[in-house]
Design a protein around this motif. Structure first.
Motif, short mmCIF file in Angstrom:
data_model
loop_
_atom_site.label_atom_id
_atom_site.label_comp_id
_atom_site.label_asym_id
_atom_site.label_seq_id
_atom_site.Cartn_x
_atom_site.Cartn_y
_atom_site.Cartn_z
N LEU A 151 0.82 -1.21 0.00
CA LEU A 151 0.00 0.00 0.00
C LEU A 151 0.85 1.26 0.00
N TYR A 152 1.98 1.24 0.70
CA TYR A 152 2.79 2.45 0.85
C TYR A 152 4.04 2.51 0.00
N ASN A 159 -3.22 7.37 -7.38
CA ASN A 159 -3.93 6.32 -6.66
C ASN A 159 -4.65 6.83 -5.42
N VAL A 160 -4.43 8.12 -5.11
CA VAL A 160 -4.98 8.68 -3.87
C VAL A 160 -5.99 9.79 -4.14
N LEU A 183 -8.76 7.09 -3.93
CA LEU A 183 -8.57 6.51 -2.60
C LEU A 183 -9.72 5.58 -2.25
N LYS A 184 -10.93 5.95 -2.64
CA LYS A 184 -12.08 5.07 -2.42
C LYS A 184 -11.88 3.73 -3.12
N ASP A 379 4.75 10.90 -3.75
CA ASP A 379 5.85 10.53 -4.62
C ASP A 379 6.27 9.09 -4.29
N GLN A 380 6.13 8.19 -5.25
CA GLN A 380 6.40 6.78 -5.00
C GLN A 380 7.84 6.54 -4.56
N LYS A 381 8.79 7.21 -5.20
CA LYS A 381 10.20 7.02 -4.84
C LYS A 381 10.48 7.53 -3.42
N GLU A 382 9.87 8.65 -3.06
CA GLU A 382 10.05 9.17 -1.71
C GLU A 382 9.46 8.19 -0.68
#
Length: 409
Positions: A151-152, A159-160, A183-184, A379-382
């Protein structure tokens, strides 16, 4: 009358997508300046006289006011959760704070804590904002760590939340500049009827999972008993469970509020709920129950040691970062500074109350040394870097901290 200079400034910032958190917060800031210029009718609010009398449709005894320390039902729920292991084994309580994408840090901590072999089975888990998204998985235990990591570390802003014509939404009287449909969809994927059935089983009748939202009508914190919601069979409780998680994570103005249907005297009303972080960054039992009173209620001579752990998805000492000389940078950093210091105050309050009640309190936060310039809000990388940092810190045993008065000042 609308000040069109603010609109032009906002439009300039919106051209540089994807969003960064400071820009998002800046948009929120001047959206507030525009809010008095437009508006639409909302669903029927609860009359003030009925605020303490209404109940969520289809449920009873699933929530409490977070500021009512005299509520016997709430105290009873907390005491029951402390009794799970009997009068001799230690009590473990976990509180997970807000912090947006920084929730990836807590996901890493929990996974690393499991790998260290020292993670306890918590009597009580609480969550607010991004912590509310983490809390159900933390409550379920190590067997759900892989989902928490997924999820994270595999999502991004799309996606949010989605942004389309945000300024048009402001001017037309919308209740948010973003849409929480992504998010839903994410919650629908993870929170299923089977998940709730497993959660009830994991509670073993006494463990508690509590999530906080802000009732914006009453301007008060509401604590939701998620196990009680999950206990009811059928599809509606699944929807309610998701809605409470969504509400707790719905940053005002950026995300639409969640309207919770309630009733009194057979008449239907709607409460407006937003991010629990508006009221508090984290909450636990400190200050809500007296250990001697709790022991007496359980028929014990005394309570066993109580251990409160808080996962703070933020810095304790924010890194030095001079803002640029423009509205976006100054407003964004000011809001981030405000929320950071509110979180520090919450920790100090827990520390003081825990000391008074002779409760062991420890916390961990994002280290000051972590520096990353995100390209978007989520940010996915963060988030992957934050997860990796949390895991690395905890895999050999979580380096817990104890807050001092000087540190919180």
């Amino acid at each position: 009358m609308i000040d069109y200079e603010y609109i032009l400034l906002a439009m300039d910032s919106l051209q540089n997508k994807p969003f960064s958190l400071p820009y998002l917060l800046c948009i929120i800031a001047y959206t507030l300046l525009l809010s008095s210029c437009s508006g639409t009718l909302r669903k029927t609010p609860v009359p003030e006289a009925y605020v303490d009398k209404v109940k969520p449709i289809g449920f009873t005894k699933i929530r409490y006011w977070g500021d009512n320390r005299k509520n016997k039902a709430y105290k009873g729920k907390l005491i029951a959760s402390l009794s799970r292991n009997g009068p001799t084994k230690p009590i473990y309580i976990l509180g997970i704070s807000g912090g947006g994408s920084y929730g990836a840090f807590s996901a890493g901590i929990l996974n690393g804590w499991t790998a260290s072999g020292t993670r306890p089975n918590f009597n009580l888990v609480t969550g607010i904002s991004t912590g509310a998204l983490i809390a159900p998985f933390a409550f379920m235990g190590p067997s759900y760590d892989h989902l928490l990591k997924e999820l994270y570390t595999t999502i991004d802003t799309d996606n949010v939340i989605s942004f389309s014509f945000p300024l048009f939404k402001v001017i037309s009287g919308s209740d948010a500049i973003g849409d929480s449909a992504p998010l839903k969809k994410l919650l629908k994927q993870y929170i299923t009827r089977d998940f709730l059935d497993q959660l009830v089983k994991a509670s073993k009748g006494r463990r508690s999972l509590l999530i906080g939202t802000t009732n914006l009508d009453a301007r008060r914190l509401v604590i939701w008993d998620m196990v009680e919601i999950a206990k009811r069979p059928g599809k509606y409780p699944v929807k309610m469970f998701r809605e409470i998680m969504l509400a707790s994570a719905s940053i005002p103005v950026a995300f639409p509020p969640v309207y919770v249907p309630v009733s009194y005297n057979r008449k239907k009303y709607y409460e407006l709920h937003v991010d629990g972080g508006v009221m508090s960054s984290v909450f636990v039992t400190a200050g809500l129950i007296d250990p001697d009173e709790a022991a007496k209620a359980l028929g014990w001579e005394s309570l066993p040691p109580i251990n409160i752990y808080v996962l703070r998805n933020n810095y304790m000492e924010p890194p030095y970062q001079p803002p640029k000389r423009n509205l976006f940078s100054i407003a964004g950093q000011s809001i981030l500074t405000l929320t950071s210091n509110i979180g520090k105050a919450d920790l100090l309050k827990i520390k003081v109350l825990s000391a008074h009640e002779k409760v062991n309190f420890k916390y961990i936060n994002v280290p000051k040394t972590f520096e990353y310039v995100p390209e978007e809000t989520f940010d996915q990388k963060e988030m992957q870097a934050l997860y990796a940092l949390g895991y690395k810190l905890s895999v050999k045993g979580v380096p817990w901290r104890v807050i001092s008065v000087d540190e919180a000042s």
